[in-house]
Structures are given as structure tokens and as C-alpha cells.
Write an enzyme that holds these catalytic residues in place. Structure first.
Site, PDB file in Angstrom:
ATOM      1  N   GLU A  11      -6.166  -1.461 -10.692  1.00 13.65           N
ATOM      2  CA  GLU A  11      -5.214  -2.072  -9.752  1.00 13.65           C
ATOM      3  C   GLU A  11      -5.203  -3.603  -9.800  1.00 13.65           C
ATOM      4  OE1 GLU A  11      -4.757  -0.338  -5.795  1.00 13.65           O
ATOM      5  OE2 GLU A  11      -6.315   1.087  -6.322  1.00 13.65           O
TER       6      GLU A  11
ATOM      7  N   HIS B 294       0.153   2.109  -6.680  1.00 11.49           N
ATOM      8  CA  HIS B 294      -0.391   3.382  -6.189  1.00 11.49           C
ATOM      9  C   HIS B 294      -1.639   3.716  -7.010  1.00 11.49           C
ATOM     10  CE1 HIS B 294      -0.336   7.248  -4.177  1.00 11.49           C
ATOM     11  NE2 HIS B 294      -0.672   7.772  -5.353  1.00 11.49           N
TER      12      HIS B 294
ATOM     13  N   ASN C   4       5.614  -1.287  -5.981  1.00  8.42           N
ATOM     14  CA  ASN C   4       4.495  -0.740  -5.214  1.00  8.42           C
ATOM     15  C   ASN C   4       3.356  -0.449  -6.177  1.00  8.42           C
ATOM     16  OD1 ASN C   4       3.131   0.612  -2.984  1.00  8.42           O
ATOM     17  ND2 ASN C   4       3.647   2.542  -3.999  1.00  8.42           N
TER      18      ASN C   4
ATOM     19  N   ASP D 257       6.855   7.365  -3.783  1.00  6.87           N
ATOM     20  CA  ASP D 257       6.216   7.207  -5.112  1.00  6.87           C
ATOM     21  C   ASP D 257       7.063   7.792  -6.242  1.00  6.87           C
ATOM     22  OD1 ASP D 257       3.993   6.116  -3.714  1.00  6.87           O
ATOM     23  OD2 ASP D 257       3.104   8.100  -3.490  1.00  6.87           O
TER      24      ASP D 257
ATOM     25  N   ARG E 242      11.457   3.225  16.351  1.00  9.73           N
ATOM     26  CA  ARG E 242      11.351   3.014  14.892  1.00  9.73           C
ATOM     27  C   ARG E 242      12.480   2.111  14.404  1.00  9.73           C
ATOM     28  NH1 ARG E 242       7.290   3.719  10.921  1.00  9.73           N
ATOM     29  NH2 ARG E 242       5.854   3.954  12.576  1.00  9.73           N
TER      30      ARG E 242
ATOM     31  N   ASN F  51      -5.787  -6.136  -3.142  1.00 13.35           N
ATOM     32  CA  ASN F  51      -4.707  -6.331  -4.125  1.00 13.35           C
ATOM     33  C   ASN F  51      -3.962  -7.641  -3.876  1.00 13.35           C
ATOM     34  OD1 ASN F  51      -4.291  -4.050  -6.177  1.00 13.35           O
ATOM     35  ND2 ASN F  51      -4.773  -2.953  -4.286  1.00 13.35           N
TER      36      ASN F  51
ATOM     37  N   GLY G 292      -6.555  -5.777   1.829  1.00  8.73           N
ATOM     38  CA  GLY G 292      -5.838  -6.796   1.054  1.00  8.73           C
ATOM     39  C   GLY G 292      -6.522  -7.234  -0.229  1.00  8.73           C
TER      40      GLY G 292
HETATM   41  C1  GAR Z   1      -4.950   0.358  -2.706  1.00  2.00           C
HETATM   42  O1  GAR Z   1      -5.819   1.223  -3.380  1.00  2.00           O
HETATM   43  C2  GAR Z   1      -3.508   0.741  -2.975  1.00  2.00           C
HETATM   44  O2  GAR Z   1      -3.287   1.186  -4.282  1.00  2.00           O
HETATM   45  C3  GAR Z   1      -3.326   1.863  -1.988  1.00  2.00           C
HETATM   46  O3  GAR Z   1      -3.961   1.379  -0.814  1.00  2.00           O
HETATM   47  C4  GAR Z   1      -5.061   0.535  -1.186  1.00  2.00           C
HETATM   48  C5  GAR Z   1      -4.960  -0.778  -0.457  1.00  2.00           C
HETATM   49  O4  GAR Z   1      -6.115  -1.555  -0.674  1.00  2.00           O
HETATM   50  N1  GAR Z   1      -1.951   2.148  -1.787  1.00  2.00           N
HETATM   51  C6  GAR Z   1      -1.474   3.402  -1.632  1.00  2.00           C
HETATM   52  O5  GAR Z   1      -2.179   4.389  -1.577  1.00  2.00           O
HETATM   53  C7  GAR Z   1       0.045   3.490  -1.501  1.00  2.00           C
HETATM   54  N2  GAR Z   1       0.487   4.836  -1.570  1.00  2.00           N
HETATM   55  P1  GAR Z   1      -6.109  -3.133  -0.425  1.00  2.00           P
HETATM   56  O6  GAR Z   1      -5.585  -3.373   0.989  1.00  2.00           O
HETATM   57  O7  GAR Z   1      -7.555  -3.530  -0.555  1.00  2.00           O
HETATM   58  O8  GAR Z   1      -5.238  -3.770  -1.472  1.00  2.00           O
END
Ligand code: GAR
Length: 201
Positions: free
Chosen positions: A185, A114, A112, A155, A70, A18, A16
Site C-alpha cells: 500500500e 484497497h 481508492n 471496489d 445522510r 497511507n 492515516g
Molecule cells: C488501509 O489498509 C486501506 O487499504 C484500508 O483501510 C486501511 C486504512 O489505514 N481501506 C479499505 O479497506 C477500503 N475498503 P490507514 O488509515 O493507516 O491508511
């Protein structure tokens, strides 16, 4: 005076960072006109849930293993999202496929982040650390992060913002992941939300 606040729900699976960047961005005024009304995780051990709770944000876990199928899991996610009724859904490291019904309902209102410059190093099975492993294997000199709208593909939705990050000699997947987070990010996701919130007012 701003008229209407942008209510956002953040979906998470892991640490988490982000989500934290969004929380900090709102607190520090870099994201204007926005409040987080809920956090949803598919993983009960996600540290992101702790981050949300520390800030008094309602946080819940909806885990596939707690449902018989699911479809039932998808229904539970959709029901909870409908209750929260956000203006914008933010996928911040949410590593589970989004139910098609939710994609349709939130088209143009779900984004999202990425950790690559899409269309490089993305798609089915390419997430988290794997993205950086593949970038290093391919030998690219520039990578980065992308914020995009979510559509039915993996994506593939329209790109909102991108930020480039140079690869350095001796980078490991871990060091590159960290630099992409710090230099791209954690800046880009708050910027994208602020941009949409200011359009919304
Ligand atoms: C981040 O790097 C995000 O961009 C990536 O997962 C990580 C989560 O980190 N997402 C993907 O790869 C989606 N395809 P966080 O939980 O520390 O934010």
C-alpha cells in the site's frame, strides 16, 4: 518546468498511514508535480487529522453524526469538496460510502486503495482488518493491494495498479495487514498518484 501541479484532496477515517505515505512521497520527490490541498475525515478522532495538521495541510472533519440525515451529511461533503476543487480525490482508508453526486462529479478523478488483490476480498462490508481475516480464512498464499478508480459499486471501478504480497505461515490478520501496508500500500498509492500527476502536467 512542470506546468500545472496536481491538486489532491485525501479522504481518511483512521490512522492515516497511507496519507503519511503520500505526504512523505511528495516530500521525498517520489510523487512529483503534486500538492495536497486538503484532508477530509468523517471521524474527529482520526489520527490522520493530526498527521495533516503537523504538516500544515488544511484538515477538517465532516461527521455523519453532526447532521440530521445522510442527505445533509452528503451535501456537506460535496460542498466542502467543491470549495477545495481538487484535480484528484484520493480515498486513503475512507470507510464511508461516497455520495453518488460526488462519484459522478469526480468520475475518472477519484481513486481508492484497497488492501487485497481485487476482485478477491472486497465489496460491501469487506474493509480494513476484515479483508485480511477473510484472506487467511480462505487460505490464499498471495494477497496484496489494489489502487482503482471509484465508480458507483463497492471496489468495482477500473484497476490502476496492483502489487502482490506473499502470506506467511503463522500470519495473523494484524501481521498480514502490516506486511500488505509496508510492502504494497505505502508504495502503490504514491506510485499511482505520481503516475497520474505526470500524465497531468
Ligand atoms: C488501509 O489498509 C486501506 O487499504 C484500508 O483501510 C486501511 C486504512 O489505514 N481501506 C479499505 O479497506 C477500503 N475498503 P490507514 O488509515 O493507516 O491508511
Amino acid at each position: 518546468m512542470l506546468s500545472s501541479m496536481l491538486n489532491i484532496v485525501v479522504m481518511v477515517s483512521g490512522s492515516g498511514t497511507n496519507l503519511q505515505a503520500v505526504i512523505d512521497g511528495i516530500r521525498e520527490g517520489r510523487i512529483r508535480n503534486t500538492r495536497i490541498t486538503g484532508v477530509i475525515s468523517n471521524n474527529s478522532n482520526a489520527y490522520a487529522l493530526v498527521r495533516a495538521e503537523k504538516c500544515g495541510i488544511p484538515a477538517i472533519c465532516i461527521a455523519p453524526k453532526d447532521y440530521g440525515s445522510r442527505e445533509e451529511f452528503h451535501r456537506a461533503l460535496c460542498v466542502r469538496m467543491d470549495e477545495l476543487n481538487p484535480d484528484l480525490v484520493v480515498l486513503a482508508g475512507f470507510l464511508v460510502k461516497i455520495p453518488p453526486a460526488m462519484i459522478a462529479q469526480y468520475r475518472g478523478r477519484m481513486i481508492n486503495i484497497h488492501p487485497s488483490l481485487i476482485p478477491s476480498f472486497c465489496g460491501v462490508g469487506c474493509y480494513g482488518l476484515k479483508v485480511h481475516e477473510q484472506a487467511l480464512e480462505r487460505g490464499v498464499k498471495i494477497t496484496g493491494a489494489t489502487v482503482h478508480y471509484v465508480d458507483e459499486g463497492m471496489d468495482t471501478g477500473p484497476i490502476l495498479l496492483q502489487k502482490a504480497v506473499p502470506v506467511q505461515d503463522g500470519d495473523t490478520p494484524e501481521s498480514l495487514q502490516r506486511r500488505v501496508m509496508e510492502e504494497a500500500e505505502w508504495i502503490l498509492l504514491p506510485q499511482a498518484i505520481d503516475m497520474l500527476a505526470m500524465r497531468n502536467k
